[in-house]
Design an enzyme around this catalytic site. Structure first.
Site, PDB file in Angstrom:
ATOM      1  N   GLU A   1     -47.321 -17.707 -14.568  1.00  0.00           N
ATOM      2  CA  GLU A   1     -46.519 -17.421 -13.388  1.00  0.00           C
ATOM      3  C   GLU A   1     -46.516 -15.922 -13.100  1.00  0.00           C
ATOM      4  OE1 GLU A   1     -42.213 -18.895 -11.686  1.00  0.00           O
ATOM      5  OE2 GLU A   1     -42.310 -18.300 -13.795  1.00  0.00           O
TER       6      GLU A   1
ATOM      7  N   GLU B   1     -33.321 -24.875 -15.208  1.00  0.00           N
ATOM      8  CA  GLU B   1     -34.415 -24.736 -14.249  1.00  0.00           C
ATOM      9  C   GLU B   1     -35.225 -23.520 -14.662  1.00  0.00           C
ATOM     10  OE1 GLU B   1     -35.234 -23.095 -10.026  1.00  0.00           O
ATOM     11  OE2 GLU B   1     -33.918 -24.846  -9.800  1.00  0.00           O
TER      12      GLU B   1
ATOM     13  N   CYS C   1     -38.493 -19.517  -7.255  1.00  0.00           N
ATOM     14  CA  CYS C   1     -38.946 -20.475  -8.258  1.00  0.00           C
ATOM     15  C   CYS C   1     -39.808 -21.578  -7.667  1.00  0.00           C
ATOM     16  CB  CYS C   1     -37.743 -21.078  -8.992  1.00  0.00           C
ATOM     17  SG  CYS C   1     -36.543 -21.876  -7.904  1.00  0.00           S
TER      18      CYS C   1
ATOM     19  N   LYS D   1     -22.536 -15.659 -16.220  1.00  0.00           N
ATOM     20  CA  LYS D   1     -23.203 -14.391 -16.490  1.00  0.00           C
ATOM     21  C   LYS D   1     -24.351 -14.244 -15.488  1.00  0.00           C
ATOM     22  CE  LYS D   1     -26.514 -13.108 -19.293  1.00  0.00           C
ATOM     23  NZ  LYS D   1     -27.138 -12.033 -18.445  1.00  0.00           N
TER      24      LYS D   1
END
Length: 530
Positions: free
Chosen positions: A399, A267, A301, A194
């Site tokens: 973040e 992750e 990331c 997905k």
């Protein structure tokens, strides 16, 4: 505030010729969804214009995909690993041969520069080559030391998990979609993926090439839809989950996988730090800082959002970094002329804008950037450098995932290490210094899954033979290396025992047998046996 970068001409934002209606239909037709499926339309970040008309998969579509995948996986697992490797090598060649189209697709739906998109092309090719070359040997039966020397013959086997579900993000739509699938396929699994809807075309492009390379039908399938709609069905039929995305969603996936007693690799988020030691080559560090903070408009990331700079070199480093940042060219172009591209979604633009505004309102100083650029396109934001960031500001610990970095001054290595580690995250970090031993010692004390010395992130990421992943709230498990392949397998030990074993032969009492075994154990230790 003055502009920090030049612009590009509006004509370069026109969709490239490769994205014809027929080409887009070829890709969208590969989505596992019914003929009467609902449709969803994505928009191009450069312009805000409609881009792709995608069918939306239902939970029933996902269940049907799982059924087809199970049938296909049996045959795929029976295919020799060397034959699976040949398909990956053909995929490698096709990715490089058709890269122009792949670059166009990535830029159109993600908004990144062609430079950043090309790194994904290279990454997919490298992963395909690596697992094709190393996979057959890593998956082959391995002889292991037996319980009793000469009497026990032990073999380790690796069987594919079965059906691997992969949920991949929008920020690196080829790297995160293709490289995880490549390892799972090499291990003999079927894959149901997905991708994020915004960048589904890139994932579909990669899957299309894999089928052209010779992958059997239904071994890799793609579903499109919201996690809230099809996530449960995806989990229900999977034997393993691979997820890249937010920490909050990762926690939920880990809970669901735990309930089903299946494995998961996650992750997740990061708040990555760069440490500039007092002996750093400042020109190299300043250039590296640009590469660390602003690739893919900061939507990476492993990119850096915090910089800890030794007090004695702070002024010179900051001046060099600011100068290089203000010289960056931002804009939309389907060529290699621009340095920084667009953000991908309105949500991300809103987050970046709010984080910077909050910091400035609470006393932070903008050294470069600090504003959106609607004159370039609806989702552009200038590369931004902040100082004076304090804990009450949202971006101090959270973040941002955009082209924004904060600089902090530290008195020495100990303070830099402590402040870099003062976070719930632990994905990536970067250390800059001339003394290799000193920089290595600092790197070893940072609580991150990867650390780069005198490089932003590419050195560790590109070292594909080594594992890559996060600590703490940055996730579980690793991709890359043999670990990134064998996680998609079930290890099995088969031990053949000769006539004599740990139990005494007939007629020998335990009171004599136990001392005999004890003596043997002492001898094995004395001769260095493992």
């Amino acid at each position: 505030m003055t502009s920090t970068a030049s612009t590009t001409t509006p004509a370069t934002t026109a969709p490239p010729a490769s994205l014809t209606a027929a080409a887009l239909h070829r890709l969208t037709a590969r989505v596992s969804a019914g003929t009467d499926a609902e449709r969803t339309v994505t928009t191009a970040p450069y312009t805000g214009a409609p881009l792709a008309d995608l069918p939306v998969s239902t939970p029933a579509d996902v269940e049907e995909a799982h059924t087809r995948a199970r049938r296909a996986q049996d045959r795929w697992a029976a295919t020799p690993a060397t034959d699976r490797a040949k398909i990956l090598l053909r995929f490698h060649d096709l990715v490089l041969e058709r890269q122009a189209t792949g670059l166009d697709v990535m830029q159109a739906e993600n908004g990144k520069t062609r430079r950043d998109a090309y790194l994904e092309i290279a990454d997919a090719a490298i992963a395909a080559r690596y697992y094709a070359r190393t996979g057959p040997k890593a998956l082959a039966p391995q002889r292991r030391r037996g319980a009793l020397p000469l009497l026990t013959r032990t073999t380790e086997l690796h069987h594919p998990k079965g059906v691997v579900a992969i949920i991949s993000p929008w920020n690196y739509p080829l790297s995160m979609a293709a490289t995880d699938a490549i390892a799972a396929l090499m291990a003999g699994n079927a894959v149901i993926q997905k991708p994020d809807t915004q960048t589904a075309l890139t994932a579909l492009w990669a899957m299309d090439l894999m089928y052209e390379a010779g992958l059997p039908a239904d071994v890799w399938q793609m579903v499109v839809g919201r996690g809230s709609s099809i996530g449960d069905a995806l989990m229900a039929g999977a034997d393993y989950m691979m997820f890249t995305g937010s920490t909050a969603t990762g926690r939920q996936i880990a809970r669901d996988a735990g309930e089903r007693l299946i494995g998961a690799s996650l992750e997740l988020g990061g708040k990555n730090a760069m440490l500039v030691l007092d002996d750093a080559d400042l020109d190299r560090a300043a250039t590296g800082a640009v590469a660390a903070a602003f690739p893919s408009a900061g939507q990476l990331c492993v990119s850096v959002e915090r910089m800890y700079v030794a007090e004695s070199v702070r002024e010179e480093f900051v001046a060099k970094f600011v100068e290089r940042t203000k010289a960056l060219e931002i804009g939309a172009a389907y060529d290699f002329t621009t340095d920084v591209g667009s953000l991908t979604t309105e949500k991300q633009l809103r987050t970046v804008t709010e984080h910077v505004a909050d910091a400035v309102a609470k006393g932070a100083t903008v050294l470069a950037g600090g504003r959106p650029r609607p004159d370039l396109g609806p989702l552009f934001y200038e590369p931004t450098i902040l100082t004076g960031v304090t804990p009450e500001m949202t971006l101090y610990a959270h973040e941002t995932f955009g082209p924004v970095v904060s600089i902090y001054t530290v008195t020495g290595d100990e303070e830099a290490i402590a402040r870099a580690n003062d976070t719930v995250y632990g994905l990536n970090s970067s250390v800059w210094g001339r003394d290799a031993r000193r920089a290595g010692a600092v790197a070893a004390r940072l609580h991150t899954g990867t650390v780069n010395i005198n490089d932003a992130f590419a050195a560790a990421w590109g070292s594909i033979d080594s594992p890559m992943g996060g600590m703490g709230d940055s996730g579980l498990g690793r991709r890359h290396g043999v670990d990134g392949l064998l996680k998609y397998t079930e290890a099995q030990t088969i031990a053949h025992q000769a006539r004599l074993n740990f139990y005494p032969p007939a007629g020998v009492p335990w009171k004599l047998w136990a001392p005999t075994i004890t003596t043997a154990l002492r001898i094995w230790k004395s001769v260095g046996a493992r």
